[in-house]
Design a protein around this motif. Structure first.
Motif, mmCIF file in Angstrom:
data_model
loop_
_atom_site.group_PDB
_atom_site.id
_atom_site.type_symbol
_atom_site.label_atom_id
_atom_site.label_comp_id
_atom_site.label_asym_id
_atom_site.label_seq_id
_atom_site.Cartn_x
_atom_site.Cartn_y
_atom_site.Cartn_z
ATOM 1 N N LEU A 91 -13.446 8.878 -12.439
ATOM 2 C CA LEU A 91 -13.349 7.433 -12.380
ATOM 3 C C LEU A 91 -12.780 6.985 -11.059
ATOM 4 N N ALA A 92 -11.547 7.710 -10.545
ATOM 5 C CA ALA A 92 -10.832 7.317 -9.363
ATOM 6 C C ALA A 92 -11.741 7.754 -8.271
ATOM 7 N N ALA A 93 -12.336 8.935 -8.558
ATOM 8 C CA ALA A 93 -13.333 9.259 -7.451
ATOM 9 C C ALA A 93 -14.424 8.480 -7.364
ATOM 10 N N LEU A 94 -15.145 8.075 -8.371
ATOM 11 C CA LEU A 94 -16.318 7.190 -8.107
ATOM 12 C C LEU A 94 -15.781 5.757 -7.609
ATOM 13 N N GLN A 95 -14.573 5.144 -8.221
ATOM 14 C CA GLN A 95 -14.356 3.891 -7.686
ATOM 15 C C GLN A 95 -13.973 3.943 -6.047
ATOM 16 N N GLY A 96 -13.178 5.130 -5.799
ATOM 17 C CA GLY A 96 -12.784 5.119 -4.297
ATOM 18 C C GLY A 96 -13.821 5.729 -3.548
ATOM 19 N N GLY A 97 -14.982 6.018 -3.815
ATOM 20 C CA GLY A 97 -16.098 6.476 -2.900
ATOM 21 C C GLY A 97 -16.070 7.861 -2.495
ATOM 22 N N CYS A 115 -5.592 1.800 -7.432
ATOM 23 C CA CYS A 115 -5.664 1.356 -8.705
ATOM 24 C C CYS A 115 -6.882 1.115 -9.475
ATOM 25 N N GLN A 116 -6.868 0.580 -10.502
ATOM 26 C CA GLN A 116 -8.060 0.760 -11.393
ATOM 27 C C GLN A 116 -8.940 -0.602 -11.423
ATOM 28 N N ASN A 117 -7.983 -1.709 -11.010
ATOM 29 C CA ASN A 117 -8.914 -2.928 -10.994
ATOM 30 C C ASN A 117 -8.017 -3.758 -10.140
ATOM 31 N N VAL A 118 -8.516 -4.867 -9.698
ATOM 32 C CA VAL A 118 -7.732 -5.949 -8.665
ATOM 33 C C VAL A 118 -8.140 -7.344 -9.514
ATOM 34 N N VAL A 119 -7.157 -8.014 -9.898
ATOM 35 C CA VAL A 119 -7.465 -9.535 -10.469
ATOM 36 C C VAL A 119 -6.565 -10.415 -9.747
ATOM 37 N N VAL A 131 0.833 -1.210 -0.105
ATOM 38 C CA VAL A 131 -0.177 -0.042 0.028
ATOM 39 C C VAL A 131 1.002 1.122 0.107
ATOM 40 N N GLN A 132 1.937 1.120 0.904
ATOM 41 C CA GLN A 132 3.137 2.462 0.970
ATOM 42 C C GLN A 132 3.479 2.657 -0.441
ATOM 43 N N PHE A 133 3.966 1.517 -1.102
ATOM 44 C CA PHE A 133 4.489 1.643 -2.694
ATOM 45 C C PHE A 133 3.675 2.471 -3.456
ATOM 46 N N LEU A 134 2.308 1.994 -3.431
ATOM 47 C CA LEU A 134 1.211 2.529 -4.308
ATOM 48 C C LEU A 134 0.954 3.925 -4.064
ATOM 49 N N GLN A 135 1.092 4.236 -2.605
ATOM 50 C CA GLN A 135 0.560 5.728 -2.123
ATOM 51 C C GLN A 135 1.824 6.695 -2.759
ATOM 52 N N THR A 136 3.039 6.255 -2.725
ATOM 53 C CA THR A 136 3.991 6.870 -2.832
ATOM 54 C C THR A 136 4.044 7.466 -4.499
ATOM 55 N N ALA A 137 3.473 6.368 -5.127
ATOM 56 C CA ALA A 137 3.361 6.687 -6.912
ATOM 57 C C ALA A 137 2.308 7.607 -7.096
ATOM 58 N N VAL A 184 1.847 15.835 -10.589
ATOM 59 C CA VAL A 184 0.958 15.392 -11.883
ATOM 60 C C VAL A 184 0.279 14.200 -11.611
ATOM 61 N N ALA A 185 0.840 13.239 -10.738
ATOM 62 C CA ALA A 185 -0.128 11.941 -10.453
ATOM 63 C C ALA A 185 -1.350 12.260 -9.622
ATOM 64 N N ARG A 186 -1.164 13.131 -8.737
ATOM 65 C CA ARG A 186 -2.609 13.402 -8.024
ATOM 66 C C ARG A 186 -3.545 14.096 -8.702
ATOM 67 N N VAL A 187 -3.342 14.758 -10.071
ATOM 68 C CA VAL A 187 -4.206 15.187 -10.756
ATOM 69 C C VAL A 187 -4.611 14.366 -12.059
ATOM 70 N N ALA A 188 -3.524 13.666 -12.375
ATOM 71 C CA ALA A 188 -3.735 12.655 -13.622
ATOM 72 C C ALA A 188 -3.609 11.378 -12.900
ATOM 73 N N PRO A 189 -4.587 10.758 -12.284
ATOM 74 C CA PRO A 189 -4.342 9.391 -11.362
ATOM 75 C C PRO A 189 -3.376 8.168 -12.085
ATOM 76 N N VAL A 190 -2.784 7.719 -11.401
ATOM 77 C CA VAL A 190 -1.706 6.554 -11.802
ATOM 78 C C VAL A 190 -2.611 5.602 -12.244
ATOM 79 N N ASN A 191 -2.359 4.973 -13.433
ATOM 80 C CA ASN A 191 -2.799 3.770 -14.122
ATOM 81 C C ASN A 191 -2.074 2.542 -13.492
ATOM 82 N N THR A 192 -2.660 1.746 -12.548
ATOM 83 C CA THR A 192 -2.073 0.564 -11.802
ATOM 84 C C THR A 192 -3.392 -0.341 -11.908
#
Length: 457
Positions: A369-375, A208-212, A151-157, A162-170
Protein backbone atom coordinates in the motif's frame (compact mmCIF):
# COMPACT_ATOMS: atom_id res chain seq x y z
CA UNK A 1 -2.06 -18.77 13.61
CA UNK A 2 -2.86 -15.08 13.30
CA UNK A 3 -0.24 -12.33 13.34
CA UNK A 4 -1.40 -11.34 16.83
CA UNK A 5 -0.93 -14.94 18.05
CA UNK A 6 2.56 -15.13 16.55
CA UNK A 7 3.69 -11.91 18.17
CA UNK A 8 2.15 -12.85 21.53
CA UNK A 9 4.05 -16.18 21.47
CA UNK A 10 7.25 -14.30 20.63
CA UNK A 11 6.74 -12.00 23.61
CA UNK A 12 6.28 -15.07 25.83
CA UNK A 13 9.60 -16.44 24.54
CA UNK A 14 11.24 -13.09 25.25
CA UNK A 15 9.87 -13.07 28.80
CA UNK A 16 11.51 -16.45 29.35
CA UNK A 17 14.86 -15.22 28.00
CA UNK A 18 14.77 -12.00 30.05
CA UNK A 19 13.13 -13.39 33.20
CA UNK A 20 16.13 -12.20 35.29
CA UNK A 21 15.73 -8.57 34.11
CA UNK A 22 12.91 -6.78 35.99
CA UNK A 23 13.11 -3.79 33.65
CA UNK A 24 12.79 -5.91 30.49
CA UNK A 25 10.00 -8.03 32.00
CA UNK A 26 7.99 -4.92 32.94
CA UNK A 27 8.45 -3.48 29.44
CA UNK A 28 7.39 -6.70 27.71
CA UNK A 29 4.41 -7.21 30.03
CA UNK A 30 3.34 -3.66 29.23
CA UNK A 31 3.31 -4.46 25.52
CA UNK A 32 1.30 -7.61 26.14
CA UNK A 33 -1.24 -5.54 28.08
CA UNK A 34 -1.58 -3.20 25.08
CA UNK A 35 -3.11 -6.04 23.04
CA UNK A 36 -6.23 -5.79 25.19
CA UNK A 37 -6.51 -2.01 24.98
CA UNK A 38 -8.21 0.19 22.39
CA UNK A 39 -5.96 1.50 19.64
CA UNK A 40 -3.68 4.31 20.85
CA UNK A 41 -3.68 7.36 18.58
CA UNK A 42 -1.23 10.16 19.34
CA UNK A 43 -2.04 13.70 18.17
CA UNK A 44 1.23 15.49 17.45
CA UNK A 45 2.42 18.68 15.79
CA UNK A 46 4.12 22.01 16.32
CA UNK A 47 2.94 24.76 18.65
CA UNK A 48 -0.45 26.30 17.81
CA UNK A 49 -1.21 23.62 15.23
CA UNK A 50 -4.57 22.95 16.89
CA UNK A 51 -3.89 19.58 18.58
CA UNK A 52 -6.13 20.11 21.61
CA UNK A 53 -8.88 21.52 19.40
CA UNK A 54 -8.88 18.43 17.15
CA UNK A 55 -8.85 16.16 20.21
CA UNK A 56 -11.89 18.01 21.58
CA UNK A 57 -13.68 17.68 18.23
CA UNK A 58 -13.06 13.93 18.08
CA UNK A 59 -14.26 13.37 21.66
CA UNK A 60 -17.24 15.72 21.41
CA UNK A 61 -16.33 17.82 24.44
CA UNK A 62 -14.35 21.05 24.58
CA UNK A 63 -11.22 20.60 26.72
CA UNK A 64 -8.78 23.29 27.85
CA UNK A 65 -5.15 22.30 27.01
CA UNK A 66 -3.28 20.89 30.02
CA UNK A 67 0.25 21.58 28.77
CA UNK A 68 1.15 17.97 29.61
CA UNK A 69 0.96 14.71 27.69
CA UNK A 70 -2.75 13.98 28.14
CA UNK A 71 -4.37 10.60 27.61
CA UNK A 72 -8.11 10.60 26.92
CA UNK A 73 -9.86 7.26 27.39
CA UNK A 74 -13.40 6.04 27.85
CA UNK A 75 -14.81 5.92 31.38
CA UNK A 76 -18.17 5.80 33.16
CA UNK A 77 -17.81 9.35 34.51
CA UNK A 78 -15.49 12.32 34.04
CA UNK A 79 -12.34 12.11 36.16
CA UNK A 80 -8.60 12.63 35.82
CA UNK A 81 -5.47 11.16 37.39
CA UNK A 82 -1.87 12.22 37.74
CA UNK A 83 -0.06 9.05 38.69
CA UNK A 84 -2.06 7.41 41.48
CA UNK A 85 -3.78 10.63 42.53
CA UNK A 86 -7.13 11.86 41.28
CA UNK A 87 -7.23 15.54 40.32
CA UNK A 88 -10.29 17.77 39.83
CA UNK A 89 -12.04 18.16 36.49
CA UNK A 90 -13.61 21.63 36.53
CA UNK A 91 -15.70 23.78 34.20
CA UNK A 92 -14.20 27.07 33.13
CA UNK A 93 -15.67 29.29 30.40
CA UNK A 94 -17.67 26.35 29.09
CA UNK A 95 -14.61 24.08 28.78
CA UNK A 96 -13.58 21.01 30.75
CA UNK A 97 -10.44 21.94 32.67
CA UNK A 98 -8.07 19.55 34.49
CA UNK A 99 -6.45 21.22 37.47
CA UNK A 100 -2.92 19.73 37.28
CA UNK A 101 -0.55 22.63 36.51
CA UNK A 102 2.78 20.86 37.18
CA UNK A 103 2.00 17.42 35.81
CA UNK A 104 3.98 15.85 32.98
CA UNK A 105 1.32 13.26 32.21
CA UNK A 106 -2.43 13.34 32.84
CA UNK A 107 -4.96 10.55 32.25
CA UNK A 108 -8.52 11.75 31.64
CA UNK A 109 -11.47 9.36 31.67
CA UNK A 110 -14.50 10.68 29.81
CA UNK A 111 -17.76 8.97 28.80
CA UNK A 112 -17.67 9.22 25.01
CA UNK A 113 -18.69 6.83 22.27
CA UNK A 114 -15.69 8.06 20.26
CA UNK A 115 -13.30 6.76 22.95
CA UNK A 116 -14.66 3.22 23.04
CA UNK A 117 -12.42 2.10 20.17
CA UNK A 118 -9.43 4.38 20.66
CA UNK A 119 -7.39 6.25 23.25
CA UNK A 120 -6.31 9.74 22.19
CA UNK A 121 -2.92 11.04 23.36
CA UNK A 122 -2.54 14.83 23.15
CA UNK A 123 1.24 15.34 23.02
CA UNK A 124 3.01 18.60 23.92
CA UNK A 125 4.38 20.75 21.11
CA UNK A 126 7.92 19.74 20.25
CA UNK A 127 7.60 16.23 21.69
CA UNK A 128 10.40 14.06 20.25
CA UNK A 129 9.62 11.47 17.60
CA UNK A 130 10.45 8.52 19.84
CA UNK A 131 8.09 9.84 22.53
CA UNK A 132 5.22 10.27 20.07
CA UNK A 133 5.60 7.01 18.17
CA UNK A 134 6.88 4.96 21.11
CA UNK A 135 3.67 5.10 23.14
CA UNK A 136 1.17 5.19 20.27
CA UNK A 137 -0.02 2.61 17.75
CA UNK A 138 -0.81 5.33 15.17
CA UNK A 139 -0.41 9.09 14.82
CA UNK A 140 -2.37 12.11 13.64
CA UNK A 141 0.26 14.68 12.71
CA UNK A 142 -1.09 18.24 12.58
CA UNK A 143 0.38 21.18 10.71
CA UNK A 144 -0.96 24.48 9.42
CA UNK A 145 1.34 24.39 6.38
CA UNK A 146 3.72 21.56 5.57
CA UNK A 147 7.24 22.76 6.37
CA UNK A 148 10.63 21.07 6.05
CA UNK A 149 10.61 20.43 9.81
CA UNK A 150 7.34 18.51 9.49
CA UNK A 151 8.73 16.32 6.70
CA UNK A 152 11.90 15.69 8.73
CA UNK A 153 9.83 14.67 11.76
CA UNK A 154 7.84 12.15 9.73
CA UNK A 155 10.96 10.85 7.97
CA UNK A 156 12.65 10.26 11.32
CA UNK A 157 9.70 8.10 12.35
CA UNK A 158 10.56 5.78 9.45
CA UNK A 159 14.25 5.45 10.37
CA UNK A 160 13.74 2.52 12.75
CA UNK A 161 14.40 -0.87 11.05
CA UNK A 162 10.99 -2.25 12.08
CA UNK A 163 9.27 0.93 10.86
CA UNK A 164 10.91 0.60 7.45
CA UNK A 165 9.57 -2.93 7.04
CA UNK A 166 6.16 -2.22 8.60
CA UNK A 167 5.36 1.34 7.48
CA UNK A 168 4.29 3.88 10.09
CA UNK A 169 0.56 4.49 10.19
CA UNK A 170 0.17 8.25 10.11
CA UNK A 171 -2.57 10.54 8.87
CA UNK A 172 -1.42 14.09 8.07
CA UNK A 173 -3.93 16.74 9.11
CA UNK A 174 -3.91 20.25 7.66
CA UNK A 175 -5.41 21.85 10.73
CA UNK A 176 -6.95 25.33 10.97
CA UNK A 177 -8.08 24.92 7.37
CA UNK A 178 -10.47 27.87 7.70
CA UNK A 179 -7.47 30.24 7.79
CA UNK A 180 -6.41 29.31 4.25
CA UNK A 181 -7.24 31.96 1.68
CA UNK A 182 -7.73 34.68 4.26
CA UNK A 183 -10.76 32.97 5.78
CA UNK A 184 -12.91 33.35 2.65
CA UNK A 185 -16.21 31.48 2.57
CA UNK A 186 -14.60 28.94 0.17
CA UNK A 187 -11.55 28.46 2.43
CA UNK A 188 -12.44 24.88 3.29
CA UNK A 189 -12.76 23.93 -0.38
CA UNK A 190 -9.32 25.44 -1.02
CA UNK A 191 -7.86 23.55 1.95
CA UNK A 192 -9.28 20.24 0.70
CA UNK A 193 -7.75 20.86 -2.74
CA UNK A 194 -4.38 21.46 -1.07
CA UNK A 195 -4.77 18.21 0.89
CA UNK A 196 -5.47 16.32 -2.35
CA UNK A 197 -2.37 17.87 -3.92
CA UNK A 198 -0.22 16.79 -0.96
CA UNK A 199 -1.48 13.23 -1.33
CA UNK A 200 0.14 13.11 -4.78
CA UNK A 201 3.48 14.68 -3.81
CA UNK A 202 6.43 12.28 -3.89
CA UNK A 203 7.89 13.64 -0.63
CA UNK A 204 4.63 13.25 1.30
CA UNK A 205 2.91 10.05 0.14
CA UNK A 206 5.54 7.63 1.55
CA UNK A 207 5.23 9.28 4.99
CA UNK A 208 1.49 9.01 5.63
CA UNK A 209 -1.57 7.04 4.62
CA UNK A 210 -3.81 10.04 3.99
CA UNK A 211 -3.92 13.85 4.10
CA UNK A 212 -7.09 15.58 5.32
CA UNK A 213 -7.99 19.21 5.94
CA UNK A 214 -9.84 20.11 9.15
CA UNK A 215 -11.18 23.38 10.50
CA UNK A 216 -10.71 22.64 14.19
CA UNK A 217 -12.84 25.38 15.74
CA UNK A 218 -15.71 24.59 13.40
CA UNK A 219 -15.39 20.88 14.14
CA UNK A 220 -15.56 21.44 17.91
CA UNK A 221 -18.52 23.76 17.52
CA UNK A 222 -20.29 21.16 15.38
CA UNK A 223 -20.00 18.57 18.17
CA UNK A 224 -20.86 20.92 21.05
CA UNK A 225 -23.24 23.58 19.66
CA UNK A 226 -25.60 24.91 22.36
CA UNK A 227 -29.23 26.08 21.94
CA UNK A 228 -28.40 29.65 22.97
CA UNK A 229 -25.63 29.79 20.38
CA UNK A 230 -27.92 28.51 17.67
CA UNK A 231 -30.52 31.13 18.60
CA UNK A 232 -27.88 33.88 18.35
CA UNK A 233 -26.67 32.59 14.97
CA UNK A 234 -30.25 32.37 13.70
CA UNK A 235 -30.80 35.99 14.77
CA UNK A 236 -27.74 37.01 12.74
CA UNK A 237 -28.91 34.99 9.73
CA UNK A 238 -32.30 36.74 9.80
CA UNK A 239 -30.55 39.94 8.76
CA UNK A 240 -30.04 40.58 5.00
CA UNK A 241 -26.50 39.84 3.87
CA UNK A 242 -26.00 43.43 2.69
CA UNK A 243 -26.50 44.64 6.25
CA UNK A 244 -24.44 41.94 7.98
CA UNK A 245 -21.47 41.23 5.69
CA UNK A 246 -19.52 44.40 6.51
CA UNK A 247 -19.63 43.44 10.19
CA UNK A 248 -18.19 39.99 9.41
CA UNK A 249 -15.00 41.32 7.84
CA UNK A 250 -13.11 41.29 11.15
CA UNK A 251 -13.52 40.44 14.80
CA UNK A 252 -13.32 44.11 15.82
CA UNK A 253 -16.24 45.00 13.55
CA UNK A 254 -18.26 42.03 14.74
CA UNK A 255 -18.00 42.96 18.43
CA UNK A 256 -18.32 46.72 17.96
CA UNK A 257 -21.16 48.75 19.51
CA UNK A 258 -22.44 49.77 16.07
CA UNK A 259 -24.14 46.45 15.29
CA UNK A 260 -27.45 45.98 13.42
CA UNK A 261 -28.80 43.13 15.60
CA UNK A 262 -29.60 43.29 19.29
CA UNK A 263 -26.94 40.91 20.49
CA UNK A 264 -24.85 41.76 23.51
CA UNK A 265 -21.14 42.29 22.63
CA UNK A 266 -20.25 39.54 25.13
CA UNK A 267 -22.46 37.09 23.22
CA UNK A 268 -20.84 38.07 19.94
CA UNK A 269 -17.36 37.75 21.49
CA UNK A 270 -18.26 34.27 22.70
CA UNK A 271 -19.40 33.29 19.19
CA UNK A 272 -16.09 34.43 17.71
CA UNK A 273 -14.11 32.59 20.38
CA UNK A 274 -16.02 29.38 19.69
CA UNK A 275 -16.51 29.51 15.91
CA UNK A 276 -13.98 32.02 14.64
CA UNK A 277 -15.09 34.82 12.35
CA UNK A 278 -15.04 32.34 9.44
CA UNK A 279 -17.35 30.00 11.36
CA UNK A 280 -19.82 32.79 12.05
CA UNK A 281 -19.86 33.66 8.33
CA UNK A 282 -20.36 30.04 7.31
CA UNK A 283 -23.05 29.20 9.87
CA UNK A 284 -25.16 32.26 9.04
CA UNK A 285 -24.86 31.42 5.33
CA UNK A 286 -25.93 27.81 5.95
CA UNK A 287 -28.93 28.85 8.03
CA UNK A 288 -30.06 31.13 5.19
CA UNK A 289 -29.65 28.20 2.76
CA UNK A 290 -32.18 26.12 4.70
CA UNK A 291 -30.13 24.39 7.39
CA UNK A 292 -32.30 26.21 9.87
CA UNK A 293 -32.51 23.74 12.75
CA UNK A 294 -29.76 22.79 15.17
CA UNK A 295 -29.71 19.19 13.91
CA UNK A 296 -29.47 20.21 10.24
CA UNK A 297 -26.75 22.76 10.98
CA UNK A 298 -24.71 20.29 13.05
CA UNK A 299 -24.67 17.75 10.21
CA UNK A 300 -23.46 20.35 7.73
CA UNK A 301 -20.74 21.63 10.06
CA UNK A 302 -19.39 18.12 10.69
CA UNK A 303 -19.19 17.53 6.94
CA UNK A 304 -17.78 20.90 5.94
CA UNK A 305 -15.28 21.14 8.80
CA UNK A 306 -13.51 17.99 7.60
CA UNK A 307 -14.27 16.17 10.86
CA UNK A 308 -16.26 13.47 9.04
CA UNK A 309 -13.37 12.71 6.69
CA UNK A 310 -10.93 12.66 9.60
CA UNK A 311 -13.07 10.17 11.53
CA UNK A 312 -13.37 8.01 8.39
CA UNK A 313 -9.58 8.01 8.01
CA UNK A 314 -9.10 6.99 11.65
CA UNK A 315 -11.52 4.13 11.08
CA UNK A 316 -10.00 2.94 7.80
CA UNK A 317 -6.31 3.28 8.63
CA UNK A 318 -6.28 2.79 12.40
CA UNK A 319 -9.19 1.06 14.13
CA UNK A 320 -9.87 -1.41 11.30
CA UNK A 321 -6.19 -2.41 11.39
CA UNK A 322 -6.07 -2.65 15.17
CA UNK A 323 -4.53 -6.14 15.32
CA UNK A 324 -1.70 -5.43 12.89
CA UNK A 325 -0.91 -2.08 14.55
CA UNK A 326 -0.82 -3.67 18.00
CA UNK A 327 1.47 -6.41 16.68
CA UNK A 328 3.71 -3.83 15.04
CA UNK A 329 3.96 -1.83 18.30
CA UNK A 330 4.87 -5.01 20.19
CA UNK A 331 7.65 -5.84 17.72
CA UNK A 332 9.01 -2.31 18.10
CA UNK A 333 8.92 -2.77 21.88
CA UNK A 334 10.70 -6.13 21.68
CA UNK A 335 13.36 -4.59 19.44
CA UNK A 336 14.03 -1.99 22.15
CA UNK A 337 14.77 -4.78 24.65
CA UNK A 338 16.95 -6.71 22.19
CA UNK A 339 19.07 -3.62 21.52
CA UNK A 340 19.26 -2.47 25.15
CA UNK A 341 20.16 -5.89 26.62
CA UNK A 342 21.78 -8.07 23.93
CA UNK A 343 22.55 -11.63 25.02
CA UNK A 344 23.25 -14.90 23.14
CA UNK A 345 19.87 -16.56 23.90
CA UNK A 346 18.15 -13.55 22.31
CA UNK A 347 19.62 -14.19 18.83
CA UNK A 348 16.71 -16.50 18.06
CA UNK A 349 14.28 -13.74 19.05
CA UNK A 350 15.90 -11.33 16.59
CA UNK A 351 15.63 -13.90 13.80
CA UNK A 352 11.96 -14.49 14.68
CA UNK A 353 11.22 -10.74 14.52
CA UNK A 354 12.79 -10.57 11.05
CA UNK A 355 10.85 -13.64 9.92
CA UNK A 356 7.49 -12.24 11.06
CA UNK A 357 8.15 -8.86 9.47
CA UNK A 358 9.15 -10.48 6.19
CA UNK A 359 6.46 -13.15 5.97
CA UNK A 360 3.32 -11.82 7.69
CA UNK A 361 0.77 -10.95 5.02
CA UNK A 362 -0.60 -8.02 7.06
CA UNK A 363 2.78 -6.30 6.85
CA UNK A 364 3.13 -7.17 3.17
CA UNK A 365 -0.19 -5.41 2.56
CA UNK A 366 1.04 -2.29 4.40
CA UNK A 367 4.30 -2.28 2.44
CA UNK A 368 2.53 -2.68 -0.90
CA UNK A 369 0.00 0.00 0.00
CA UNK A 370 2.81 2.41 0.87
CA UNK A 371 4.64 1.53 -2.37
CA UNK A 372 1.53 2.07 -4.49
CA UNK A 373 0.67 5.36 -2.78
CA UNK A 374 4.25 6.58 -3.03
CA UNK A 375 4.61 5.63 -6.70
CA UNK A 376 7.47 3.20 -6.04
CA UNK A 377 5.38 0.38 -7.52
CA UNK A 378 3.28 1.02 -10.61
CA UNK A 379 0.92 -1.37 -12.33
CA UNK A 380 -0.37 -1.03 -15.90
CA UNK A 381 -3.90 -0.37 -17.11
CA UNK A 382 -5.05 1.48 -13.98
CA UNK A 383 -4.54 -1.64 -11.86
CA UNK A 384 -2.89 0.52 -9.15
CA UNK A 385 -6.26 1.75 -7.88
CA UNK A 386 -7.78 -1.72 -7.70
CA UNK A 387 -4.69 -3.20 -6.06
CA UNK A 388 -4.68 -0.47 -3.43
CA UNK A 389 -8.33 -1.10 -2.66
CA UNK A 390 -7.92 -4.90 -2.48
CA UNK A 391 -5.07 -4.67 0.06
CA UNK A 392 -7.19 -2.45 2.30
CA UNK A 393 -6.39 1.07 1.13
CA UNK A 394 -10.03 2.14 1.53
CA UNK A 395 -10.90 -0.17 4.42
CA UNK A 396 -10.57 -3.81 5.39
CA UNK A 397 -14.21 -4.84 5.07
CA UNK A 398 -14.52 -7.47 2.26
CA UNK A 399 -17.30 -5.50 0.54
CA UNK A 400 -15.10 -2.38 0.45
CA UNK A 401 -12.04 -4.33 -0.67
CA UNK A 402 -13.99 -5.82 -3.57
CA UNK A 403 -15.36 -2.41 -4.61
CA UNK A 404 -19.03 -3.35 -4.26
CA UNK A 405 -21.15 -0.24 -3.77
CA UNK A 406 -24.17 -2.15 -2.41
CA UNK A 407 -24.78 -4.76 0.28
CA UNK A 408 -24.34 -8.08 -1.57
CA UNK A 409 -25.67 -11.50 -0.66
CA UNK A 410 -23.13 -14.10 0.47
CA UNK A 411 -23.37 -15.73 -2.96
CA UNK A 412 -22.71 -12.45 -4.78
CA UNK A 413 -19.78 -11.68 -2.49
CA UNK A 414 -18.22 -15.10 -3.06
CA UNK A 415 -18.78 -14.88 -6.83
CA UNK A 416 -17.10 -11.46 -7.01
CA UNK A 417 -14.22 -12.62 -4.82
CA UNK A 418 -13.63 -15.68 -7.00
CA UNK A 419 -13.68 -13.63 -10.20
CA UNK A 420 -11.29 -11.07 -8.70
CA UNK A 421 -8.97 -13.82 -7.47
CA UNK A 422 -8.89 -15.38 -10.94
CA UNK A 423 -8.04 -12.09 -12.63
CA UNK A 424 -5.21 -11.30 -10.21
CA UNK A 425 -3.78 -14.81 -10.51
CA UNK A 426 -3.52 -14.10 -14.23
CA UNK A 427 -1.76 -10.79 -13.48
CA UNK A 428 0.67 -12.53 -11.12
CA UNK A 429 1.64 -14.93 -13.94
CA UNK A 430 1.66 -12.31 -16.71
CA UNK A 431 5.10 -12.46 -18.44
CA UNK A 432 4.70 -8.88 -19.73
CA UNK A 433 4.91 -7.54 -16.14
CA UNK A 434 8.30 -7.09 -14.49
CA UNK A 435 9.33 -8.90 -11.31
CA UNK A 436 8.19 -6.16 -8.85
CA UNK A 437 4.81 -5.91 -10.56
CA UNK A 438 4.23 -9.68 -10.44
CA UNK A 439 5.28 -9.70 -6.79
CA UNK A 440 2.75 -6.94 -6.08
CA UNK A 441 0.08 -8.95 -7.90
CA UNK A 442 0.98 -12.01 -5.79
CA UNK A 443 0.31 -10.00 -2.60
CA UNK A 444 -3.06 -8.96 -4.01
CA UNK A 445 -3.80 -12.62 -4.79
CA UNK A 446 -3.08 -13.51 -1.16
CA UNK A 447 -5.47 -10.76 -0.03
CA UNK A 448 -8.19 -12.15 -2.30
CA UNK A 449 -7.59 -15.63 -0.94
CA UNK A 450 -7.92 -14.26 2.61
CA UNK A 451 -11.25 -12.68 1.70
CA UNK A 452 -12.55 -16.04 0.45
CA UNK A 453 -11.16 -17.91 3.45
CA UNK A 454 -12.97 -15.61 5.87
CA UNK A 455 -16.34 -15.78 4.09
CA UNK A 456 -19.02 -18.00 5.71
CA UNK A 457 -19.06 -21.48 4.20
Amino acid sequence: MTLEDEVWALLEDALSVYRDSPRAVAWLRGHQARFGEPIRVAVAGSARSGKSTVVSALIGEEFAPTGATTWYQDGPQPKAHVGQYEVPVLRRDGKAFVDAPDAERVVVEWPSRSLRDLTLIDTPAGAPVEHVYGEADAVLYLTRHLHTSDVQFLQTAHDHPVARVAPVNTVLVLARADEIGGGRIDALSSAKQIARRYRREATVTPLCQNVVAVAGLLAVAARTIRPDEFAALAALASLPRTELDDHLLSTDRFVSEDFPVRLDPAVRRALVDRYGIFGVRLTTTLIRQGFDTQVKLTGQLVQRSGLGELRDSIGIYFTERREVLKARAALLGLDVVLRAEPRPPALGLSAAVERILASAHDFRELRLLAALQGGRTRLPNNLDTEASRLVGGLGTNPVIRLGMDYEPTEGELRHTALNTLGRWRDHAADPTLDHSQRRAATIVVRSCEAILTNLPT
